[in-house]
Design a protein around this motif. Structure first.
Motif, PDB file in Angstrom:
ATOM      1  N   VAL A 159       0.841  -0.926   0.030  1.00 54.86           N
ATOM      2  CA  VAL A 159      -0.042  -0.124   0.104  1.00 54.86           C
ATOM      3  C   VAL A 159       1.045   1.206   0.083  1.00 54.86           C
ATOM      4  CG1 VAL A 159      -1.850   1.144   1.015  1.00 54.86           C
ATOM      5  CG2 VAL A 159      -1.781  -1.447   1.233  1.00 54.86           C
ATOM      6  N   LYS A 160       0.829   1.985  -1.183  1.00 55.87           N
ATOM      7  CA  LYS A 160       1.601   3.013  -1.441  1.00 55.87           C
ATOM      8  C   LYS A 160       0.986   4.230  -1.639  1.00 55.87           C
ATOM      9  CE  LYS A 160       6.034   0.472  -2.980  1.00 55.87           C
ATOM     10  NZ  LYS A 160       6.928   0.647  -4.159  1.00 55.87           N
ATOM     11  N   LYS A 161      -0.165   4.285  -2.397  1.00 58.59           N
ATOM     12  CA  LYS A 161      -0.929   5.273  -2.845  1.00 58.59           C
ATOM     13  C   LYS A 161      -2.448   4.745  -2.774  1.00 58.59           C
ATOM     14  CE  LYS A 161       2.160   7.515  -6.279  1.00 58.59           C
ATOM     15  NZ  LYS A 161       2.361   8.714  -5.397  1.00 58.59           N
ATOM     16  N   VAL A 162      -3.215   5.608  -1.968  1.00 58.28           N
ATOM     17  CA  VAL A 162      -4.596   5.407  -1.670  1.00 58.28           C
ATOM     18  C   VAL A 162      -5.257   6.774  -2.127  1.00 58.28           C
ATOM     19  CG1 VAL A 162      -6.328   4.949  -0.082  1.00 58.28           C
ATOM     20  CG2 VAL A 162      -3.969   4.219   0.259  1.00 58.28           C
ATOM     21  N   LEU A 163      -6.480   6.394  -2.769  1.00 59.86           N
ATOM     22  CA  LEU A 163      -7.385   7.553  -3.357  1.00 59.86           C
ATOM     23  C   LEU A 163      -8.560   7.451  -2.442  1.00 59.86           C
ATOM     24  CD1 LEU A 163      -7.692   9.674  -5.594  1.00 59.86           C
ATOM     25  CD2 LEU A 163      -9.059   7.846  -6.846  1.00 59.86           C
ATOM     26  N   VAL A 164      -9.037   8.425  -1.745  1.00 55.57           N
ATOM     27  CA  VAL A 164     -10.077   8.711  -0.850  1.00 55.57           C
ATOM     28  C   VAL A 164     -11.129   9.444  -1.339  1.00 55.57           C
ATOM     29  CG1 VAL A 164     -10.792   9.413   1.541  1.00 55.57           C
ATOM     30  CG2 VAL A 164      -8.371   8.795   1.008  1.00 55.57           C
ATOM     31  N   ASN A 165     -12.457   8.922  -1.204  1.00 58.88           N
ATOM     32  CA  ASN A 165     -13.572   9.551  -1.734  1.00 58.88           C
ATOM     33  C   ASN A 165     -14.590   9.771  -0.815  1.00 58.88           C
ATOM     34  OD1 ASN A 165     -12.952   9.352  -4.562  1.00 58.88           O
ATOM     35  ND2 ASN A 165     -13.944   7.427  -4.651  1.00 58.88           N
ATOM     36  N   ALA A 166     -15.400  11.003  -1.007  1.00 59.68           N
ATOM     37  CA  ALA A 166     -16.608  11.300  -0.335  1.00 59.68           C
ATOM     38  C   ALA A 166     -17.415  12.401  -1.268  1.00 59.68           C
ATOM     39  CB  ALA A 166     -16.331  12.334   0.876  1.00 59.68           C
ATOM     40  N   VAL A 167     -18.638  12.019  -1.136  1.00 65.46           N
ATOM     41  CA  VAL A 167     -19.830  12.690  -1.868  1.00 65.46           C
ATOM     42  C   VAL A 167     -21.091  13.073  -0.901  1.00 65.46           C
ATOM     43  CG1 VAL A 167     -21.091  10.834  -2.629  1.00 65.46           C
ATOM     44  CG2 VAL A 167     -20.963  12.857  -4.033  1.00 65.46           C
ATOM     45  N   GLY A 168     -21.615  14.167  -1.241  1.00 61.51           N
ATOM     46  CA  GLY A 168     -23.013  14.591  -0.366  1.00 61.51           C
ATOM     47  C   GLY A 168     -24.100  14.943  -1.262  1.00 61.51           C
ATOM     48  N   PHE A 169     -25.291  15.333  -0.420  1.00 56.55           N
ATOM     49  CA  PHE A 169     -26.313  15.617  -1.288  1.00 56.55           C
ATOM     50  C   PHE A 169     -25.826  17.017  -2.137  1.00 56.55           C
ATOM     51  CE2 PHE A 169     -29.463  14.133   2.418  1.00 56.55           C
ATOM     52  CZ  PHE A 169     -29.266  12.916   1.673  1.00 56.55           C
ATOM     53  N   GLY A 170     -26.436  17.092  -3.291  1.00 51.86           N
ATOM     54  CA  GLY A 170     -26.040  18.221  -4.123  1.00 51.86           C
ATOM     55  C   GLY A 170     -25.140  17.447  -5.328  1.00 51.86           C
ATOM     56  N   GLY A 171     -24.703  16.368  -5.068  1.00 50.44           N
ATOM     57  CA  GLY A 171     -23.822  15.741  -6.072  1.00 50.44           C
ATOM     58  C   GLY A 171     -22.385  16.493  -6.158  1.00 50.44           C
ATOM     59  N   ASN A 172     -21.992  16.914  -5.139  1.00 54.94           N
ATOM     60  CA  ASN A 172     -20.802  17.124  -4.717  1.00 54.94           C
ATOM     61  C   ASN A 172     -19.698  16.181  -4.334  1.00 54.94           C
ATOM     62  OD1 ASN A 172     -20.382  17.879  -1.794  1.00 54.94           O
ATOM     63  ND2 ASN A 172     -22.605  18.792  -2.348  1.00 54.94           N
ATOM     64  N   ALA A 173     -18.648  16.072  -5.366  1.00 56.66           N
ATOM     65  CA  ALA A 173     -17.588  14.772  -4.900  1.00 56.66           C
ATOM     66  C   ALA A 173     -16.251  15.394  -4.839  1.00 56.66           C
ATOM     67  CB  ALA A 173     -17.556  13.905  -5.957  1.00 56.66           C
ATOM     68  N   VAL A 174     -15.607  14.926  -3.790  1.00 54.94           N
ATOM     69  CA  VAL A 174     -14.149  15.268  -3.514  1.00 54.94           C
ATOM     70  C   VAL A 174     -13.296  13.961  -3.483  1.00 54.94           C
ATOM     71  CG1 VAL A 174     -12.311  16.436  -2.007  1.00 54.94           C
ATOM     72  CG2 VAL A 174     -14.825  17.096  -2.006  1.00 54.94           C
ATOM     73  N   SER A 175     -12.080  13.925  -4.068  1.00 55.19           N
ATOM     74  CA  SER A 175     -11.167  12.952  -4.006  1.00 55.19           C
ATOM     75  C   SER A 175      -9.798  13.317  -3.720  1.00 55.19           C
ATOM     76  CB  SER A 175     -11.039  12.134  -5.420  1.00 55.19           C
ATOM     77  OG  SER A 175     -12.629  11.690  -5.733  1.00 55.19           O
ATOM     78  N   ILE A 176      -9.252  12.530  -2.680  1.00 60.38           N
ATOM     79  CA  ILE A 176      -7.922  13.104  -2.222  1.00 60.38           C
ATOM     80  C   ILE A 176      -6.950  11.967  -2.625  1.00 60.38           C
ATOM     81  CG2 ILE A 176      -6.524  13.912  -0.275  1.00 60.38           C
ATOM     82  CD1 ILE A 176      -8.860  15.766  -0.926  1.00 60.38           C
ATOM     83  N   LEU A 177      -5.792  12.139  -3.223  1.00 62.33           N
ATOM     84  CA  LEU A 177      -4.772  11.183  -3.541  1.00 62.33           C
ATOM     85  C   LEU A 177      -3.725  11.347  -2.269  1.00 62.33           C
ATOM     86  CD1 LEU A 177      -3.715   8.836  -5.091  1.00 62.33           C
ATOM     87  CD2 LEU A 177      -2.469  10.439  -6.526  1.00 62.33           C
ATOM     88  N   VAL A 178      -3.440  10.388  -1.539  1.00 61.05           N
ATOM     89  CA  VAL A 178      -2.420  10.369  -0.795  1.00 61.05           C
ATOM     90  C   VAL A 178      -1.361   9.373  -0.907  1.00 61.05           C
ATOM     91  CG1 VAL A 178      -3.816  11.489   1.117  1.00 61.05           C
ATOM     92  CG2 VAL A 178      -3.835   8.966   1.091  1.00 61.05           C
ATOM     93  N   SER A 179      -0.001   9.439  -0.355  1.00 63.66           N
ATOM     94  CA  SER A 179       0.898   8.370  -0.633  1.00 63.66           C
ATOM     95  C   SER A 179       1.763   8.357   0.586  1.00 63.66           C
ATOM     96  CB  SER A 179       1.835   8.750  -1.875  1.00 63.66           C
ATOM     97  OG  SER A 179       2.768  10.084  -1.696  1.00 63.66           O
ATOM     98  N   ARG A 180       2.457   7.233   0.815  1.00 61.93           N
ATOM     99  CA  ARG A 180       3.243   7.045   2.053  1.00 61.93           C
ATOM    100  C   ARG A 180       4.607   7.839   1.779  1.00 61.93           C
ATOM    101  NH1 ARG A 180       5.809   1.216   1.697  1.00 61.93           N
ATOM    102  NH2 ARG A 180       3.695   0.552   1.509  1.00 61.93           N
ATOM    103  N   TYR A 181       4.725   8.398   3.022  1.00 59.02           N
ATOM    104  CA  TYR A 181       6.064   9.176   3.084  1.00 59.02           C
ATOM    105  C   TYR A 181       7.194   8.480   3.076  1.00 59.02           C
ATOM    106  CZ  TYR A 181       9.601  12.590   5.181  1.00 59.02           C
ATOM    107  OH  TYR A 181      10.612  13.272   5.136  1.00 59.02           O
TER     108      TYR A 181
END
Length: 402
Positions: free
Chosen positions: A380-402
């Motif tokens: 596990v070196k890179k992980v994509l994190v998702n969230a979305v809410g009412f209103g169809g607003n999505a956010v994705s954050i890409l994090v990597s191991r330091y």
């Protein structure tokens, strides 16, 4: 992104616990953390704070006479922020900004004050100042003695991850070098749970949600009951359950020595809705936010996706379809934590991020027990994190191991 951002700490209080070790141990078992309560005369599944988290909040509430009148959502944010700031080494530093949001805000207090008003016709003196959304970051700032900007906001269930976008924007603008970001939610009230039931997406206490669990150590299958069926793409009933808690992270400019992980990319999108609560069959907003977060990165380099996956039939399937569109035939490992601790609204994206950081730290993927996929020997070196809410607003954050 203009410049990479370091996450130097993340802390939470949730049904899973209040310390990194306690939370990691909770992720190692196949248990959920739900209980049955009575709300408006009906039984409902909920996920309450762990006993350790509740003790910390109770102690905080009694530590200052002003804190006794604050809503749980504010106290949760204050407690998680204290933990995060100590971990990051900011304890004696007041030069940082704060952006902690909430989808619902002071739900419990608002319902209480409104009920009193209907009965007496008189509003309590503190009914306005203690129920404004600005309470969250303002009281965190007061408690920590910070001198930077303070922002509270609500963008429904993606609020927590939107706070990361805001923190990054402030840092990249040169107006701040450090930002405390996160989400807090205390939604386990009669009216809030009734609202979710009115949408017909809430898990029913009398429904037996049986599914097959694969024991990876023995490769045997057994059937057991899971009340929230998040990421079960074949479920026949909606199974969302509300949880409570707060999660806060410390962001710093550039790549720093004590970083837990590096933010390599961020993405966001809003799609046009056909209905107030709808999302397209292939979650167009998620496709856009994930592609933006990936940037020029080859999608095959992403090892895992922590999905929003609320446990609803359409919500889970549409996000899965979006992931297929973005990653093609070679999907990364998929997971979610809502089958274990429920949907915490604004906090949910931050708890997803915390889960991602734990997987990076321990180099161990956390699977969903009833979602079948190959998860052996994942680096596990890179992980994509998702969230979305009412209103169809999505956010994705890409994090990597330091």
């Amino acid at each position: 992104m203009k410049e990479k951002i370091s996450i130097t700490s993340i802390a939470s209080i949730s049904p899973l616990g209040s310390s990194a070790n306690e939370i990691w141990e909770a992720y190692q078992n196949k248990n959920d953390y739900f209980s049955v309560e009575e709300h408006s005369g009906l039984k409902s599944w909920v996920a309450r704070l762990s006993s350790s988290g509740k003790s910390l909040v109770d102690e905080l509430r009694l530590s200052d006479s002003k804190y006794k009148k604050l809503d749980d959502s504010v106290l949760y944010a204050m407690m998680a922020s204290r933990l995060a700031v100590v971990q990051s080494g900011w304890k004696n530093d007041s030069e940082f900004g704060i952006n902690i949001g909430s989808s619902r805000g002071a739900t419990k207090l608002f319902e209480q004050y409104h009920a009193e008003f209907l009965e007496t016709g008189v509003a309590s003196t503190l009914s306005s100042p203690t129920t404004t959304l600005g309470n969250v970051s303002s009281w965190v700032s007061h408690d920590l003695g910070s001198t930077g900007p303070e922002i509270s906001h609500s963008i429904t269930c993606s609020t927590g991850l939107h706070s990361i976008l805001n923190g990054i924007a402030w840092i990249n603008s040169g107006m701040a070098d450090k930002f405390l970001v996160g989400g807090s939610e205390a939604p386990l009230t009669d009216f809030t749970i009734a609202q979710m039931k009115a949408l017909k997406i809430y898990a029913k206490v009398d429904e037996f949600n049986s599914t097959t669990v694969v024991d990876l150590s023995t490769e045997t299958e057994r059937s057991r009951s899971y009340h929230c069926q998040a990421l079960n793409l074949e479920k026949e009933n909606n199974s969302m359950i509300l949880g409570e808690g707060a999660s806060v992270a410390c962001l710093e400019k550039g790549v720093v020595k004590n970083a837990l992980a590096i933010i390599d990319g961020v993405g966001y999108a809003t799609e046009i809705l056909k209905h107030n609560t709808s999302i397209s069959a292939n979650a167009t907003c998620f496709q856009k936010s994930m592609n933006m977060a990936l940037g020029d990165l080859d999608p095959s380099e992403v090892d895992a996706v922590v999905m929003h996956a609320p446990g609803t039939i359409k919500g889970d399937v549409s996000e899965y379809n979006a992931i297929q569109k973005v990653f093609g035939s070679k999907l990364p490992s998929l997971t979610t934590n809502k089958w274990k601790l429920g949907h915490t609204f604004a906090t949910s994206g931050m708890l997803n991020l915390e889960m991602a950081l734990l997987m990076l730290q321990f180099n161990k993927f956390i699977p969903v027990p009833f979602f079948k996929q190959e998860v052996e020997n994942i680096d596990v070196k890179k992980v994509l994190v998702n969230a979305v809410g009412f209103g169809g607003n999505a956010v994705s954050i890409l994090v990597s191991r330091y």
